[in-house]
Design a protein around this motif. Structure first.
Motif, short mmCIF file in Angstrom:
data_model
loop_
_atom_site.label_atom_id
_atom_site.label_comp_id
_atom_site.label_asym_id
_atom_site.label_seq_id
_atom_site.Cartn_x
_atom_site.Cartn_y
_atom_site.Cartn_z
N ILE A 89 -4.62 0.91 10.21
CA ILE A 89 -3.32 0.69 9.57
C ILE A 89 -3.26 1.39 8.22
CG2 ILE A 89 -1.88 -1.10 8.51
CD1 ILE A 89 -2.74 -2.89 10.91
N ALA A 90 -4.34 1.34 7.46
CA ALA A 90 -4.36 2.02 6.17
C ALA A 90 -4.19 3.53 6.35
CB ALA A 90 -5.66 1.71 5.43
N LYS A 91 -4.84 4.08 7.36
CA LYS A 91 -4.68 5.52 7.63
C LYS A 91 -3.25 5.84 8.08
CE LYS A 91 -7.16 8.29 7.29
NZ LYS A 91 -7.44 9.11 6.08
N ALA A 92 -2.66 4.97 8.91
CA ALA A 92 -1.29 5.19 9.35
C ALA A 92 -0.32 5.16 8.18
CB ALA A 92 -0.88 4.13 10.38
N ALA A 93 -0.69 4.41 7.13
CA ALA A 93 0.15 4.32 5.93
C ALA A 93 -0.13 5.45 4.94
CB ALA A 93 -0.06 2.98 5.25
N LEU A 107 0.83 -1.21 0.00
CA LEU A 107 0.00 0.00 0.00
C LEU A 107 0.86 1.26 0.00
CD1 LEU A 107 -2.87 1.21 0.27
CD2 LEU A 107 -2.59 1.05 2.75
N GLN A 108 0.47 2.22 -0.85
CA GLN A 108 1.21 3.46 -0.98
C GLN A 108 0.38 4.65 -0.48
OE1 GLN A 108 4.50 3.45 -2.16
NE2 GLN A 108 4.09 1.25 -1.92
N PRO A 109 1.05 5.68 0.05
CA PRO A 109 0.31 6.88 0.47
C PRO A 109 -0.52 7.43 -0.68
CG PRO A 109 2.59 6.99 1.23
CD PRO A 109 2.49 5.81 0.31
N ASP A 114 -7.98 1.08 -5.09
CA ASP A 114 -6.69 0.48 -5.45
C ASP A 114 -6.49 -0.85 -4.73
OD1 ASP A 114 -5.46 2.78 -7.02
OD2 ASP A 114 -5.96 3.76 -5.13
N VAL A 115 -6.97 -0.92 -3.50
CA VAL A 115 -6.82 -2.13 -2.69
C VAL A 115 -8.16 -2.47 -2.07
CG1 VAL A 115 -5.70 -3.14 -0.64
CG2 VAL A 115 -4.39 -1.66 -2.17
#
Length: 325
Positions: free
Chosen positions: A159-163, A137-139, A210-211
């Motif tokens: 986790i997605a938000k942290a990334a 996963l990319q920003p 995207d994911v």
């Protein structure tokens, strides 16, 4: 010690709260006084004899717990009596004590509560492995989280938000969607009311996510995969709905998309160093306030049947936790 014993895996009703012998830890083991344990979906499957791992009978269910080291077995390095630890051991958690392989224990930093720690490893390690490792996963990318109000779903949002990603949380009620916004989701879809495809098109300007993080399976899978973005990654986490979907593989071709399997338990066994590094990053994110388990209810260990009933009702937001007084 006392524990919930499964002598016949026909369901929750066959579990019994029993006195069991206190056994010293064997070589390479820790004996842990359990302070808190959490429920995961496999805990239900395993007592119904529906899980891929079938432990020899009788066994104490409970995949995940946190507590204090009471004794250290021969050959164990890096742990001492009094250390606070969390563990994902597969079985043994629904009791007052457990002996576990020391390799399965995660040392807890100061300030990590037992309740949070008992609800941490399985869901957060799974979601980290899925999003950061398997999906890369990319920003700025958009992640769709299905079953977003559940244990792995709430972890995936954080986790997605942290990334640095944008998160669309999909859940089965307005109440669950509202809770997802509280923990960081940028947008929500109530798939009991709205068309997933129509909502995804509107929320992504027609591009698609995207994911896709999918712990649900069933009849949600195909419409979502039809909506995925070019070069999208569809993460197969589990099948909480029950049915294992059959995706038309021509969709992967047309979208240039990947169907990516996520099996954190096997990853942890095969690649222990990478797993340890992921857990270290997650512990740091917890200390920084970027991730924190969402606890639905904290009940007494004696209330395990009630906890299973609530899990079965699909009302749970986050994780159910049981504590020993």
């Amino acid at each position: 010690m006392k524990a919930w014993l499964c002598e016949n895996p026909i369901g929750v009703e066959a579990l019994s709260w029993k006195d069991l012998p206190d056994l010293p830890p064997g070589p390479g083991e820790l004996r842990v006084a359990i302070k808190a344990a959490s429920l995961n979906f496999p805990d239900l499957l395993i007592v119904q004899n529906k899980y891929q791992m079938k432990p020899p009978l009788p066994f104490v269910p409970g995949t995940e717990f946190a507590g204090v080291v009471e004794a250290v077995g021969e050959g164990v390095k890096g742990f001492k009596v009094g250390d606070m630890v969390a563990a994902f051991s597969g079985t043994g958690g629904f009791g007052t004590h457990a002996n576990i392989n020391a390799m399965l224990a995660m040392p807890l930093p100061a300030g990590f509560s037992f309740e949070d720690a008992s609800a941490f490893i399985c869901t957060y390690a799974t979601s980290h492995h899925a999003l950061i490792d398997r999906a890369a996963l990319q920003p700025g990318e958009t992640v769709l989280v299905l079953g977003a109000a559940g244990g792995v779903g709430t972890a995936a949002i954080q986790i997605a938000k942290a990334a640095g990603a944008r998160v669309i949380a999909a859940a089965s009620s307005d109440e669950k969607c509202a809770r997802c916004v509280e923990i960081g989701a940028d947008a929500t879809i109530n798939y009991a009311k709205a068309s997933l495809r129509d909502e995804l098109k509107a929320l992504t300007g027609g591009k698609g996510p995207d994911v896709v993080y999918d712990p649900v399976g069933g009849d949600l899978a195909e419409p979502v995969f039809r909506s995925i973005a070019w070069r999208g990654r569809y993460l197969v986490i589990g099948f909480a709905q029950g049915a294992i979907p059959a995706l038309p593989l021509n969709l992967a071709l047309l979208k240039g998309a990947s169907v990516v399997g996520v099996f954190w338990g096997e990853f942890a066994k095969r690649e222990p160093r990478r797993n340890a590094a992921a857990l270290q990053q997650l512990a740091q994110w917890y200390a920084e306030g970027k991730v924190k388990p969402v606890l639905d209810q904290v009940l007494s260990m004696s209330q395990l049947p009630e906890a299973f009933a609530r899990m079965g009702s699909r009302q749970v937001v986050g994780k159910l936790v049981l504590v020993n007084a």
